[in-house]
Enzyme design. Structure first.
Site, PDB file in Angstrom:
ATOM      1  N   GLY A  27       0.810  -1.211   0.000  1.00 32.47           N
ATOM      2  CA  GLY A  27       0.000   0.000   0.000  1.00 32.47           C
ATOM      3  C   GLY A  27       0.839   1.255   0.000  1.00 32.47           C
ATOM      4  O   GLY A  27       0.441   2.288   0.553  1.00 32.47           O
ATOM      5  N   ASN A  29       1.445   3.350  -2.256  1.00 31.72           N
ATOM      6  CA  ASN A  29       1.103   4.369  -3.242  1.00 31.72           C
ATOM      7  C   ASN A  29       0.266   5.509  -2.668  1.00 31.72           C
ATOM      8  O   ASN A  29       0.034   6.514  -3.346  1.00 31.72           O
ATOM      9  CB  ASN A  29       0.346   3.744  -4.418  1.00 31.72           C
ATOM     10  CG  ASN A  29      -0.971   3.123  -3.992  1.00 31.72           C
ATOM     11  OD1 ASN A  29      -0.970   2.006  -3.473  1.00 31.72           O
ATOM     12  ND2 ASN A  29      -2.079   3.811  -4.183  1.00 31.72           N
ATOM     13  N   GLY A  31      -1.504   7.511   1.248  1.00 34.65           N
ATOM     14  CA  GLY A  31      -1.679   7.571   2.686  1.00 34.65           C
ATOM     15  C   GLY A  31      -0.391   7.382   3.455  1.00 34.65           C
ATOM     16  O   GLY A  31       0.686   7.818   3.057  1.00 34.65           O
ATOM     17  N   ILE A  32      -0.496   6.719   4.598  1.00 29.91           N
ATOM     18  CA  ILE A  32       0.665   6.479   5.445  1.00 29.91           C
ATOM     19  C   ILE A  32       1.716   5.676   4.706  1.00 29.91           C
ATOM     20  O   ILE A  32       2.913   5.942   4.820  1.00 29.91           O
ATOM     21  CB  ILE A  32       0.229   5.777   6.747  1.00 29.91           C
ATOM     22  CG1 ILE A  32      -0.574   6.762   7.614  1.00 29.91           C
ATOM     23  CG2 ILE A  32       1.440   5.248   7.519  1.00 29.91           C
ATOM     24  CD1 ILE A  32      -1.250   6.119   8.796  1.00 29.91           C
ATOM     25  N   GLY A  33       1.285   4.685   3.919  1.00 30.51           N
ATOM     26  CA  GLY A  33       2.239   3.868   3.180  1.00 30.51           C
ATOM     27  C   GLY A  33       3.107   4.680   2.244  1.00 30.51           C
ATOM     28  O   GLY A  33       4.301   4.403   2.092  1.00 30.51           O
ATOM     29  N   SER A 156      -3.628  -0.292  14.247  1.00 30.74           N
ATOM     30  CA  SER A 156      -4.406   0.939  14.334  1.00 30.74           C
ATOM     31  C   SER A 156      -4.777   1.208  15.784  1.00 30.74           C
ATOM     32  O   SER A 156      -5.043   0.279  16.561  1.00 30.74           O
ATOM     33  CB  SER A 156      -5.684   0.820  13.511  1.00 30.74           C
ATOM     34  OG  SER A 156      -6.547   1.920  13.738  1.00 30.74           O
ATOM     35  N   TYR A 181     -13.522  -3.097  10.695  1.00 27.19           N
ATOM     36  CA  TYR A 181     -12.198  -2.540  10.393  1.00 27.19           C
ATOM     37  C   TYR A 181     -11.284  -2.638  11.611  1.00 27.19           C
ATOM     38  O   TYR A 181     -10.139  -3.105  11.522  1.00 27.19           O
ATOM     39  CB  TYR A 181     -12.318  -1.081   9.952  1.00 27.19           C
ATOM     40  CG  TYR A 181     -10.962  -0.406   9.817  1.00 27.19           C
ATOM     41  CD1 TYR A 181     -10.144  -0.676   8.728  1.00 27.19           C
ATOM     42  CD2 TYR A 181     -10.484   0.452  10.811  1.00 27.19           C
ATOM     43  CE1 TYR A 181      -8.883  -0.088   8.623  1.00 27.19           C
ATOM     44  CE2 TYR A 181      -9.237   1.047  10.713  1.00 27.19           C
ATOM     45  CZ  TYR A 181      -8.448   0.770   9.618  1.00 27.19           C
ATOM     46  OH  TYR A 181      -7.191   1.335   9.521  1.00 27.19           O
TER      47      TYR A 181
END
Length: 316
Positions: A27, A29, A31-33, A156, A181
């Site tokens: 991931g 690409n 956000g946090i990643g 999270s 989630y």
């Protein structure tokens, strides 16, 4: 990697060099990643973005190169919701060893209805937890080939108030999106800690640590158009929240430290310093419910059954 961080206080703005290392960020690409990948790229390491969307990955790699001159960054197609594709994705890495993987990619649904992956798993649990569980199986030979590899699982803060229902991991009986989630991220965190216990029992050179980003908002995140493009209006609306939470660039700090800092050990939990929501990364006590090894073991066995992957025979 440099040993400087074992002597000097950790500085999020002055990361140690990691020339010659290879890191995979799932991931990576957005956000946090994305910020994990950008920050790791500044160390001289080769950083591979795992993304299910090649077009978005191309945009992200271009953005990293524009902000980190000389960045060694590339992308592979990685769809954690498609378990049968993961072996091929790992082959596409085309490396002899992997020094770290950051299990960061995730799906977050805000509302019903409940959705499933092509393998028939609830989408968030299937992607966030089962996908990374199975991916670890395929990556272990590459991780074991490195001198001291790290597996860093991004959980999270939302998982802190959740409990797993081991009899309904797929949320078939009572589906609530936000709860599903939080439980999927909790499952990831259980996995990261149980994985390290099993690696230690094998005297493996690979270590597994768990991190969480605290409260990380788009509105407080520096713009990386178009990854992400933050408007001035959103920045103004988000400003009051900065007293309690932070941007996704800062949310990346615990994962980056867990990859690079030689003082970080397997089985540890790292998050933001201020109330677990914002600030520089520091080691936290493992949350009480995460210390329940019986739940972790049952989740492990269930994950093996659901993915068809045998992680019981980990290489040392």
């Amino acid at each position: 990697m440099s040993s400087a961080s074992s002597i000097l206080p950790w500085d999020v703005q002055r990361l140690p060099r990691a020339d010659g290392s290879v890191f995979l960020v799932t991931g990576g690409n957005a956000g946090i990643g994305y910020f994990v990948a950008e920050q790791l790229s500044s160390t001289g390491a080769t950083v591979v973005l795992g993304s299910r969307n090649p077009a978005k990955a191309e945009v992200a790699t271009a953005s990293i190169r524009s902000h980190v001159p000389g960045a060694r960054v590339r992308a592979i197609r990685l769809d954690l919701a498609d378990l049968s594709s993961l072996g091929t994705a790992v082959e596409a890495l085309d490396v002899e060893r992997l020094d770290a993987v950051v299990h960061n990619a995730g799906v977050a649904l805000d509302d019903p209805p409940r959705r499933e992956t092509g393998d028939g798993h609830e989408l968030m649990f299937g992607t966030n937890h089962l996908g990374h569980f199975a991916l670890t199986h395929w990556l272990m030979p590459l991780l074991s080939a490195a001198p001291a590899a790290r597996i860093v699982t991004t959980g999270s803060f939302a998982a802190k108030s959740e409990q797993l229902d081991l009899d309904d991991l797929q949320s078939r009986r009572d589906y609530r999106a936000k709860r599903a989630y939080g439980r999927s991220k909790l499952a990831q965190m259980y996995f990261g800690l149980e994985l390290d216990r099993r690696l230690r029992a094998l005297d493996s050179t690979v270590a597994s640590a768990v991190v969480h980003p605290g409260g990380a908002l788009d509105s407080l995140t520096p713009s990386r158009p178009p990854v992400p493009a933050r408007t001035s209006g959103a920045r103004l609306l988000g400003a009051p929240a900065a007293l309690l939470v932070q941007g996704k660039d800062a949310g990346a700090w615990p994962a980056v430290r867990a990859v690079l800092d030689p003082t970080v050990r397997g089985g540890q939990l790292w998050g933001p310093r201020v109330f677990g929501l914002r600030g520089k990364p520091h080691r936290e006590p493992v949350w009480d419910h995460l210390a329940d090894t019986s739940v972790a073991a049952r989740l492990w066995d269930a994950s093996c059954d659901l993915t068809g992957v045998d992680l019981g025979a980990l290489p040392g």
